[in-house]
Design a protein around this motif. Structure first.
Motif, PDB file in Angstrom:
ATOM      1  N   VAL A   1      19.790  70.727  53.477  1.00  0.00           N
ATOM      2  CA  VAL A   1      19.265  70.019  52.317  1.00  0.00           C
ATOM      3  C   VAL A   1      17.878  70.544  51.956  1.00  0.00           C
ATOM      4  O   VAL A   1      17.064  70.836  52.837  1.00  0.00           O
ATOM      5  CB  VAL A   1      19.182  68.501  52.595  1.00  0.00           C
ATOM      6  CG1 VAL A   1      18.633  67.758  51.383  1.00  0.00           C
ATOM      7  CG2 VAL A   1      20.550  67.945  52.972  1.00  0.00           C
ATOM      8  N   GLU A   2      17.619  70.657  50.651  1.00  0.00           N
ATOM      9  CA  GLU A   2      16.294  70.985  50.138  1.00  0.00           C
ATOM     10  C   GLU A   2      15.833  69.862  49.214  1.00  0.00           C
ATOM     11  O   GLU A   2      16.625  69.323  48.435  1.00  0.00           O
ATOM     12  CB  GLU A   2      16.324  72.284  49.328  1.00  0.00           C
ATOM     13  CG  GLU A   2      16.725  73.506  50.127  1.00  0.00           C
ATOM     14  CD  GLU A   2      16.907  74.759  49.275  1.00  0.00           C
ATOM     15  OE1 GLU A   2      17.266  75.807  49.838  1.00  0.00           O
ATOM     16  OE2 GLU A   2      16.707  74.668  48.037  1.00  0.00           O
ATOM     17  N   VAL A   3      14.544  69.532  49.282  1.00  0.00           N
ATOM     18  CA  VAL A   3      13.919  68.569  48.369  1.00  0.00           C
ATOM     19  C   VAL A   3      12.855  69.309  47.572  1.00  0.00           C
ATOM     20  O   VAL A   3      11.948  69.916  48.162  1.00  0.00           O
ATOM     21  CB  VAL A   3      13.282  67.388  49.117  1.00  0.00           C
ATOM     22  CG1 VAL A   3      12.675  66.400  48.121  1.00  0.00           C
ATOM     23  CG2 VAL A   3      14.305  66.683  50.005  1.00  0.00           C
ATOM     24  N   TRP A   4      12.952  69.239  46.253  1.00  0.00           N
ATOM     25  CA  TRP A   4      12.041  69.964  45.366  1.00  0.00           C
ATOM     26  C   TRP A   4      11.264  68.991  44.477  1.00  0.00           C
ATOM     27  O   TRP A   4      11.746  67.893  44.181  1.00  0.00           O
ATOM     28  CB  TRP A   4      12.827  70.910  44.449  1.00  0.00           C
ATOM     29  CG  TRP A   4      13.379  72.116  45.147  1.00  0.00           C
ATOM     30  CD1 TRP A   4      14.502  72.177  45.928  1.00  0.00           C
ATOM     31  CD2 TRP A   4      12.833  73.437  45.142  1.00  0.00           C
ATOM     32  NE1 TRP A   4      14.687  73.453  46.400  1.00  0.00           N
ATOM     33  CE2 TRP A   4      13.674  74.250  45.931  1.00  0.00           C
ATOM     34  CE3 TRP A   4      11.721  74.022  44.526  1.00  0.00           C
ATOM     35  CZ2 TRP A   4      13.440  75.607  46.130  1.00  0.00           C
ATOM     36  CZ3 TRP A   4      11.478  75.369  44.726  1.00  0.00           C
ATOM     37  CH2 TRP A   4      12.334  76.153  45.520  1.00  0.00           C
ATOM     38  N   THR A   5      10.104  69.428  44.046  1.00  0.00           N
ATOM     39  CA  THR A   5       9.394  68.690  43.000  1.00  0.00           C
ATOM     40  C   THR A   5      10.212  68.771  41.711  1.00  0.00           C
ATOM     41  O   THR A   5      11.078  69.627  41.550  1.00  0.00           O
ATOM     42  CB  THR A   5       7.999  69.266  42.749  1.00  0.00           C
ATOM     43  OG1 THR A   5       8.128  70.662  42.396  1.00  0.00           O
ATOM     44  CG2 THR A   5       7.109  69.140  43.975  1.00  0.00           C
ATOM     45  N   ALA A   6       9.906  67.859  40.791  1.00  0.00           N
ATOM     46  CA  ALA A   6      10.552  67.839  39.473  1.00  0.00           C
ATOM     47  C   ALA A   6       9.497  68.027  38.394  1.00  0.00           C
ATOM     48  O   ALA A   6       8.359  67.572  38.549  1.00  0.00           O
ATOM     49  CB  ALA A   6      11.293  66.526  39.256  1.00  0.00           C
ATOM     50  N   PRO A   7       9.844  68.686  37.275  1.00  0.00           N
ATOM     51  CA  PRO A   7       8.857  68.919  36.210  1.00  0.00           C
ATOM     52  C   PRO A   7       8.496  67.658  35.432  1.00  0.00           C
ATOM     53  O   PRO A   7       7.475  67.616  34.760  1.00  0.00           O
ATOM     54  CB  PRO A   7       9.550  69.940  35.313  1.00  0.00           C
ATOM     55  CG  PRO A   7      11.007  69.688  35.525  1.00  0.00           C
ATOM     56  CD  PRO A   7      11.130  69.312  36.982  1.00  0.00           C
ATOM     57  N   CYS A   8       9.350  66.622  35.505  1.00  0.00           N
ATOM     58  CA  CYS A   8       9.074  65.346  34.842  1.00  0.00           C
ATOM     59  C   CYS A   8       9.995  64.313  35.460  1.00  0.00           C
ATOM     60  O   CYS A   8      10.930  64.652  36.191  1.00  0.00           O
ATOM     61  CB  CYS A   8       9.305  65.436  33.326  1.00  0.00           C
ATOM     62  SG  CYS A   8      11.001  65.853  32.867  1.00  0.00           S
ATOM     63  N   ASN A   9       9.720  63.060  35.200  1.00  0.00           N
ATOM     64  CA  ASN A   9      10.606  62.021  35.698  1.00  0.00           C
ATOM     65  C   ASN A   9      11.929  62.043  34.936  1.00  0.00           C
ATOM     66  O   ASN A   9      12.003  62.488  33.791  1.00  0.00           O
ATOM     67  CB  ASN A   9       9.935  60.653  35.575  1.00  0.00           C
ATOM     68  CG  ASN A   9       8.859  60.449  36.633  1.00  0.00           C
ATOM     69  OD1 ASN A   9       9.074  60.757  37.811  1.00  0.00           O
ATOM     70  ND2 ASN A   9       7.714  59.946  36.226  1.00  0.00           N
ATOM     71  N   LEU A  10      12.960  61.580  35.581  1.00  0.00           N
ATOM     72  CA  LEU A  10      14.312  61.631  35.040  1.00  0.00           C
ATOM     73  C   LEU A  10      14.382  60.900  33.695  1.00  0.00           C
ATOM     74  O   LEU A  10      13.964  59.749  33.571  1.00  0.00           O
ATOM     75  CB  LEU A  10      15.277  60.992  36.040  1.00  0.00           C
ATOM     76  CG  LEU A  10      16.775  61.113  35.763  1.00  0.00           C
ATOM     77  CD1 LEU A  10      17.200  62.570  35.642  1.00  0.00           C
ATOM     78  CD2 LEU A  10      17.559  60.426  36.880  1.00  0.00           C
ATOM     79  N   GLY A  11      14.888  61.615  32.683  1.00  0.00           N
ATOM     80  CA  GLY A  11      15.022  61.050  31.352  1.00  0.00           C
ATOM     81  C   GLY A  11      13.757  61.060  30.522  1.00  0.00           C
ATOM     82  O   GLY A  11      13.731  60.510  29.417  1.00  0.00           O
ATOM     83  N   GLU A  12      12.701  61.708  31.020  1.00  0.00           N
ATOM     84  CA  GLU A  12      11.429  61.782  30.294  1.00  0.00           C
ATOM     85  C   GLU A  12      11.066  63.241  30.032  1.00  0.00           C
ATOM     86  O   GLU A  12      11.758  64.154  30.461  1.00  0.00           O
ATOM     87  CB  GLU A  12      10.314  61.102  31.101  1.00  0.00           C
ATOM     88  CG  GLU A  12      10.573  59.643  31.425  1.00  0.00           C
ATOM     89  CD  GLU A  12       9.483  59.040  32.298  1.00  0.00           C
ATOM     90  OE1 GLU A  12       8.476  59.728  32.566  1.00  0.00           O
ATOM     91  OE2 GLU A  12       9.654  57.882  32.733  1.00  0.00           O
ATOM     92  N   GLY A  13       9.964  63.470  29.334  1.00  0.00           N
ATOM     93  CA  GLY A  13       9.423  64.812  29.153  1.00  0.00           C
ATOM     94  C   GLY A  13      10.285  65.706  28.287  1.00  0.00           C
ATOM     95  O   GLY A  13      11.218  65.268  27.611  1.00  0.00           O
TER      96      GLY A  13
END
Length: 328
Positions: free
Chosen positions: A277-289
């Motif tokens: 498993v890998e956990v990554w940062t996200a560029p924005c919150n889900l459904g935003e940006g």
């Protein structure tokens, strides 16, 4: 019953010269079926060690290995933390979780200083050898899907599985192996995963939960490859986590409540199966940006994990969850 940042609370209670003790309550909502999620319970142990190391120069978790000896229950717990060795670069700890005086989980945890990649030897973009975030869809346009009813904490979270990754598991996909294949790519899964409560910011203990959020190999197989497999529970036996990078600050490039998850697995032997498993940062919150051209290059892998899990009928999970005592 609480959002994650409250459900992961531990309180130090005593120090007897041999170990420091922490206590709390396993939240009855952070369960799969009727049994506490293994990653959530491990987050309690990581949080206890973070508190234990708070006054040290080695304040960051670097690596954690957990062995799940017995099934936990939604009840009071005690965590005992000991220092094994204080070194120049790392501090080695053991942390054990007890319920009703019985050892449930034992961990070895390494703490140090988790720093961003420097001018030293590191692999990061723009190197062509550096790994990039493996999700295809940007979280601003990803489609949220319901979680299974067995995930009792589903009211606190959302996820958007990546259909491009799931398509790789089809029987007619080029990833499938045959007699002429060298190796084989196994099965894959990926999703954006978000916490609904605005107080639930991504933090180090949360990564222990997040590496245990994925769809196991048996469930990814087409029905023809898993005859007789009914609704199942996949308890973790051993879980190892490496914390790869510090948590970035909330910004236009990094979300504070959403992460990218990717998992793969290649082996299934009489119920025992593997997961990476890998956990990554996200560029924005889900459904935003909104999507930008550079969003992939800006994301950072926060943690990687491997685990050995097993297959048990869900009925066993539900039966054990009814009991108020730990099963010896």
């Amino acid at each position: 019953m609480a959002p994650f940042h409250k459900a992961v609370h531990v309180q130090d209670t005593l120090y007897d010269g041999e170990y420091k003790s922490y206590a709390g309550e396993i939240d009855p909502e952070w369960v799969i079926g009727a049994i506490p999620n293994g990653g959530y319970v491990l987050a309690l142990l990581v949080n206890a060690c973070i508190q234990y190391q708070a006054a040290s120069s080695h304040r960051d978790p670097v690596h954690v290995t957990a062995h799940y000896l017995r099934t936990s229950i939604a009840s009071r717990f005690e965590i005992r933390v000991r220092t094994v060795r204080n070194g120049r670069s790392f501090t080695n700890l053991t942390a054990e979780l007890y319920q009703q005086g019985i050892l449930i989980i034992t961990t070895h945890q390494i703490f140090g200083v988790n720093t961003p990649p420097s001018s030293g030897l590191s692999l990061a973009p723009a190197s062509s050898y550096a790994r990039r975030i493996p999700l295809y869809t940007h979280p601003s346009t990803a489609v949220i899907q319901p979680l299974s009813d067995v995930w009792k904490f589903r009211s606190y979270v959302d996820w958007a599985p990546d259909d491009h990754i799931l398509a790789k598991n089809a029987p007619d996909h080029p990833n499938r192996a045959d007699s002429s294949t060298i190796g084989g790519d196994g099965l894959e899964w990926g999703a954006w995963f978000a916490f609904k409560d605005k107080s639930d910011k991504v933090m180090s203990p949360m990564l222990a939960l997040l590496v245990d959020i994925f769809i196991n190999i048996p469930s990814l197989l087409p029905p023809s490859e898993r005859p007789g497999l009914g609704t199942s529970w996949f308890p973790t036996v051993v879980l190892a986590i490496e914390f790869k990078a510090p948590l970035p600050r909330f910004s236009a490039s990094h979300a504070n409540r959403t992460v990218g998850l990717y998992s793969s697995g290649k082996f299934l032997n009489d119920g025992r199966h593997d997961a990476y498993v890998e956990v990554w940062t996200a560029p924005c919150n889900l459904g935003e940006g909104s999507e930008t051209s550079s969003w992939r290059e800006e994301q950072v892998c926060l943690a990687i994990a491997t685990q050995m899990a097993y297959i048990i009928p869900m009925g066993v999970n539900l039966e054990r969850g009814k009991k108020k005592e730990v099963k010896l």
